[in-house]
Design an enzyme around this catalytic site. Sequence first.
Site, PDB file in Angstrom:
ATOM      1  CG  ASN A 158      42.238  48.596  70.713  1.00 51.50           C
ATOM      2  OD1 ASN A 158      42.618  49.078  70.198  1.00 51.50           O
ATOM      3  ND2 ASN A 158      42.123  47.471  71.256  1.00 51.50           N
ATOM      4  N   GLY A 217      34.505  42.621  73.893  1.00 49.56           N
ATOM      5  CA  GLY A 217      33.324  42.453  73.624  1.00 49.56           C
ATOM      6  C   GLY A 217      33.501  42.584  71.871  1.00 49.56           C
ATOM      7  CG  ASP A 265      38.791  44.993  68.354  1.00 50.62           C
ATOM      8  OD1 ASP A 265      38.450  44.259  66.831  1.00 50.62           O
ATOM      9  OD2 ASP A 265      39.353  45.107  69.363  1.00 50.62           O
ATOM     10  N   GLY A 272      30.054  49.220  75.221  1.00 47.72           N
ATOM     11  CA  GLY A 272      30.877  48.557  76.360  1.00 47.72           C
ATOM     12  C   GLY A 272      32.309  48.929  77.204  1.00 47.72           C
ATOM     13  CB  VAL A 273      35.456  47.409  76.830  1.00 49.32           C
ATOM     14  CG1 VAL A 273      36.649  47.963  77.398  1.00 49.32           C
ATOM     15  CG2 VAL A 273      35.207  46.319  76.430  1.00 49.32           C
ATOM     16  CE1 TYR A 274      38.037  51.244  74.868  1.00 46.53           C
ATOM     17  CE2 TYR A 274      36.739  52.852  73.065  1.00 46.53           C
ATOM     18  CZ  TYR A 274      38.141  52.213  73.283  1.00 46.53           C
ATOM     19  OH  TYR A 274      39.488  52.156  72.765  1.00 46.53           O
TER      20      TYR A 274
HETATM   21  P1  ADP Z   1      33.169  49.494  73.132  1.00 46.64           P
HETATM   22  O1  ADP Z   1      34.735  49.267  74.135  1.00 46.64           O
HETATM   23  O2  ADP Z   1      33.125  50.514  71.450  1.00 46.64           O
HETATM   24  O3  ADP Z   1      32.794  50.065  74.354  1.00 46.64           O
HETATM   25  P2  ADP Z   1      32.730  46.929  73.056  1.00 46.64           P
HETATM   26  O4  ADP Z   1      32.578  46.028  72.377  1.00 46.64           O
HETATM   27  O5  ADP Z   1      33.245  46.917  74.616  1.00 46.64           O
HETATM   28  O6  ADP Z   1      32.634  48.448  72.492  1.00 46.64           O
HETATM   29  O7  ADP Z   1      30.786  47.474  73.304  1.00 46.64           O
HETATM   30  C1  ADP Z   1      30.007  48.145  72.367  1.00 46.64           C
HETATM   31  C2  ADP Z   1      28.703  47.504  72.748  1.00 46.64           C
HETATM   32  O8  ADP Z   1      28.351  45.754  72.302  1.00 46.64           O
HETATM   33  C3  ADP Z   1      28.007  46.669  74.077  1.00 46.64           C
HETATM   34  O9  ADP Z   1      26.703  47.329  74.432  1.00 46.64           O
HETATM   35  C4  ADP Z   1      28.033  45.532  73.942  1.00 46.64           C
HETATM   36  O10 ADP Z   1      27.544  45.319  74.765  1.00 46.64           O
HETATM   37  C5  ADP Z   1      27.658  44.935  72.610  1.00 46.64           C
HETATM   38  N1  ADP Z   1      27.817  43.630  72.068  1.00 46.64           N
HETATM   39  C6  ADP Z   1      29.494  42.896  72.877  1.00 46.64           C
HETATM   40  N2  ADP Z   1      29.754  42.037  72.475  1.00 46.64           N
HETATM   41  C7  ADP Z   1      28.818  42.179  70.369  1.00 46.64           C
HETATM   42  C8  ADP Z   1      28.176  41.062  70.014  1.00 46.64           C
HETATM   43  N3  ADP Z   1      28.908  40.391  69.563  1.00 46.64           N
HETATM   44  N4  ADP Z   1      27.415  41.212  68.956  1.00 46.64           N
HETATM   45  C9  ADP Z   1      26.729  42.712  69.261  1.00 46.64           C
HETATM   46  N5  ADP Z   1      26.595  43.520  70.351  1.00 46.64           N
HETATM   47  C10 ADP Z   1      28.139  43.346  71.216  1.00 46.64           C
END
Ligand code: ADP
Length: 166
Positions: free
Chosen positions: A23, A31, A33, A118-120
């Site tokens: 972020n 996620g 991050d 994911g979260v976004y």
């Molecule tokens: P954003 O806030 O940009 O949406 P997120 O981290 O919440 O980012 O999610 C982005 C994507 O990464 C989602 O599709 C989620 O399922 C995936 N994701 C979450 N953790 C991991 C990980 N450890 N390795 C690979 N992909 C991941």
Amino acid sequence: MYMQAIQDDITTLHVDAVVNAANSSLLGGGGVDDASHRAAGPDLLEACRSLGGCPTGEARITRAYHLPCQWIIHTVGPVWQGGKDNEAELLASCYRNRLKLAVRQHMTSIDFPAISTGVYGYPAEPAAAIAIATCRACQQQYAGPDRVCFVCFDARSMMIYQSLLT
Ligand code: ADP
């Protein structure tokens, strides 16, 4: 440029550079991050703090500390607002800026998570189409990196990327 999709946890990959979906504070989120900070250790947070944040669509680079890769490219994807708030262009610019950074740092490969999905809340299919189209367009403009890998966390995301890459 060779493009592929794999299903894996991006924080476990022994590669040049992985992309973190951060972020704009760069001080930790959910996620990818959260997983990156937990695996890399507190030095990553210190390094991120010294960068002073990152605007949406841009990218910043740090070392990877305890992650098995060399570099982490932090990028801030757009929050999905229904599609009318320039989200597609911001998402494309995330991929573009990251590829430019990778080329500038002479990286031969780069591994992307599905940014913003994911979260976004960005819908997975259009996000994957933008990721692939932007990488293809960059391939024509810059030389390298040799390999781009889309790292999918779940089977659905993997199916989407596989169908778009074939
Ligand atoms: P954003 O806030 O940009 O949406 P997120 O981290 O919440 O980012 O999610 C982005 C994507 O990464 C989602 O599709 C989620 O399922 C995936 N994701 C979450 N953790 C991991 C990980 N450890 N390795 C690979 N992909 C991941």
